[in-house]
Design a protein around this motif. Structure first.
Motif, mmCIF file in Angstrom:
data_model
loop_
_atom_site.group_PDB
_atom_site.id
_atom_site.type_symbol
_atom_site.label_atom_id
_atom_site.label_comp_id
_atom_site.label_asym_id
_atom_site.label_seq_id
_atom_site.Cartn_x
_atom_site.Cartn_y
_atom_site.Cartn_z
ATOM 1 N N ASP A 98 -4.996 2.479 -2.751
ATOM 2 C CA ASP A 98 -5.277 1.136 -3.249
ATOM 3 C C ASP A 98 -5.235 0.155 -2.073
ATOM 4 O O ASP A 98 -4.192 -0.006 -1.430
ATOM 5 C CB ASP A 98 -4.246 0.737 -4.297
ATOM 6 N N PRO A 99 -6.341 -0.519 -1.760
ATOM 7 C CA PRO A 99 -6.370 -1.439 -0.615
ATOM 8 C C PRO A 99 -5.302 -2.527 -0.690
ATOM 9 O O PRO A 99 -4.840 -3.015 0.340
ATOM 10 C CB PRO A 99 -7.773 -2.051 -0.681
ATOM 11 N N ALA A 100 -4.880 -2.905 -1.884
ATOM 12 C CA ALA A 100 -3.860 -3.951 -2.030
ATOM 13 C C ALA A 100 -2.532 -3.545 -1.397
ATOM 14 O O ALA A 100 -1.754 -4.406 -0.966
ATOM 15 C CB ALA A 100 -3.656 -4.283 -3.507
ATOM 16 N N LEU A 101 -2.254 -2.248 -1.321
ATOM 17 C CA LEU A 101 -1.014 -1.785 -0.698
ATOM 18 C C LEU A 101 -0.980 -2.079 0.792
ATOM 19 O O LEU A 101 0.088 -2.135 1.395
ATOM 20 C CB LEU A 101 -0.844 -0.273 -0.910
ATOM 21 N N TRP A 102 -2.141 -2.237 1.375
ATOM 22 C CA TRP A 102 -2.256 -2.377 2.829
ATOM 23 C C TRP A 102 -2.587 -3.798 3.254
ATOM 24 O O TRP A 102 -2.912 -4.036 4.417
ATOM 25 C CB TRP A 102 -3.287 -1.374 3.348
#
Length: 137
Positions: A98-102
């Motif tokens: 999930d891009p939001a984690l990064w």
């Protein structure tokens, strides 16, 4: 989540210098249902080419690969946890994809050793400020 622990992150020195031990640790973590992230200064191709490299990669959810380059630091609004722009974020499973984690501001972690020594890890500028503040206390 076992005892509030979601996963294991393996980083420097260089994890690939202890491939057998890191692979065993990663496999054990995965067997417990934990996620595994590995930071390596090697490229993914270099890691895979090592004897035992493929075995390690089979136990890892996400790899951050590539040598840290101080002159190419990841910008403050860039990928969280990644040191420099040349490093790749390689998801081997969907667990951490999930891009939001990064994205988002970096943070720090304090580790208290058995001797009472405090170690500060995380976003470099924030860690330095916190370390200096702790040293004044």
């Amino acid at each position: 989540v076992l005892h509030g622990i979601e996963g294991l992150t393996v980083l420097g020195g260089e994890p690939s210098e202890q491939l057998t031990a890191v692979t065993a640790l990663s496999a054990a973590a995965r067997a417990l249902g934990l996620g595994v992230i590995v930071f390596t200064g090697r490229t993914l191709a270099e890691l895979a080419a090592l004897a035992g490299g493929a075995a390690l990669l089979a136990t890892v959810d996400t790899v951050i690969d590539g040598r840290f380059e101080a002159g190419r630091r990841e910008p403050a609004d860039g990928r969280r946890f990644i040191g420099s722009r040349n490093q790749s974020l390689v998801h081997r499973t969907a667990r951490y994809a999930d891009p939001a984690l990064w994205r988002g501001p970096g943070g720090v972690e304090l580790q208290l050793g058995p001797d009472g020594e405090v170690a500060v890890h995380g976003a470099p500028a924030l860690a330095r400020r916190l370390g200096r503040a702790l040293a004044r206390e």
